[in-house]
Motif scaffolding. Structure first.
Motif, short mmCIF file in Angstrom:
data_model
loop_
_atom_site.label_atom_id
_atom_site.label_comp_id
_atom_site.label_asym_id
_atom_site.label_seq_id
_atom_site.Cartn_x
_atom_site.Cartn_y
_atom_site.Cartn_z
N GLU A 83 -1.21 -0.52 -9.82
CA GLU A 83 -1.54 -1.41 -8.71
C GLU A 83 -2.94 -1.94 -8.95
N PRO A 84 -3.04 -3.06 -9.68
CA PRO A 84 -4.37 -3.60 -9.98
C PRO A 84 -5.12 -3.94 -8.69
N PRO A 85 -6.46 -3.88 -8.74
CA PRO A 85 -7.24 -4.19 -7.54
C PRO A 85 -7.11 -5.67 -7.18
N PHE A 86 -7.31 -5.98 -5.91
CA PHE A 86 -7.25 -7.35 -5.43
C PHE A 86 -8.64 -7.97 -5.60
N LYS A 87 -8.81 -8.73 -6.67
CA LYS A 87 -10.07 -9.41 -6.93
C LYS A 87 -9.75 -10.75 -7.58
#
Length: 138
Positions: A83-87
């Motif tokens: 779950e990649p970070p939201f950036k």
């Protein structure tokens, strides 16, 4: 390089149950870089085994979950996380499916809106031709 885990296999002594649970949780949150569709916990690849050992060795050294995740992100990039970070660099990854869904609905709505609401009734000539087709079966 004291305090940093180096490349290659790392021998890690057995961990207490609480640390082993954290290691499992972290391994489920990281992607196997060889298999790519499996987590580290699910993969049997040698690299995944080495990465699981790196997690355990860092836990044994007292590092936090966030520090361990950052270590793997720094080394392999955001792709290593399931779950990649939201950036900004991952916005397309997170918002792309919703944008495509909205685009699909917009195209569908536009197509349906352009259809004529009702068709003109058949002329006498069209009725006769239809009757001939229905009677002959061709």
């Amino acid at each position: 390089m004291a305090g940093r885990a180096g490349p290659g296999p790392v021998a890690v002594p057995p961990l207490p149950p609480a640390l082993e649970q954290r290691a499992e949780r972290l391994a489920h949150g990281l992607r196997c870089l060889v298999c790519q569709n499996q987590s580290l916990a699910e993969s049997n690849a040698p690299l995944a085994h080495d990465m699981r050992n790196l997690i355990r060795s860092q836990l044994a050294e007292g590092r936090s979950d966030a520090q361990i995740m950052r270590f793997f992100e720094d080394r392999y990039g955001d792709f290593v996380r399931y779950e990649p970070p939201f950036k900004p660099i991952t916005w397309l990854l997170w918002l792309g499916p919703f944008a495509l869904l909205a685009l699909g609905f917009a195209v569908l709505w536009r197509t349906v809106a352009r259809r004529p609401r009702s068709r003109a009734p058949l002329t006498a000539d069209e009725r006769a031709r239809a009757a001939r087709y229905l009677d002959t079966g061709s």
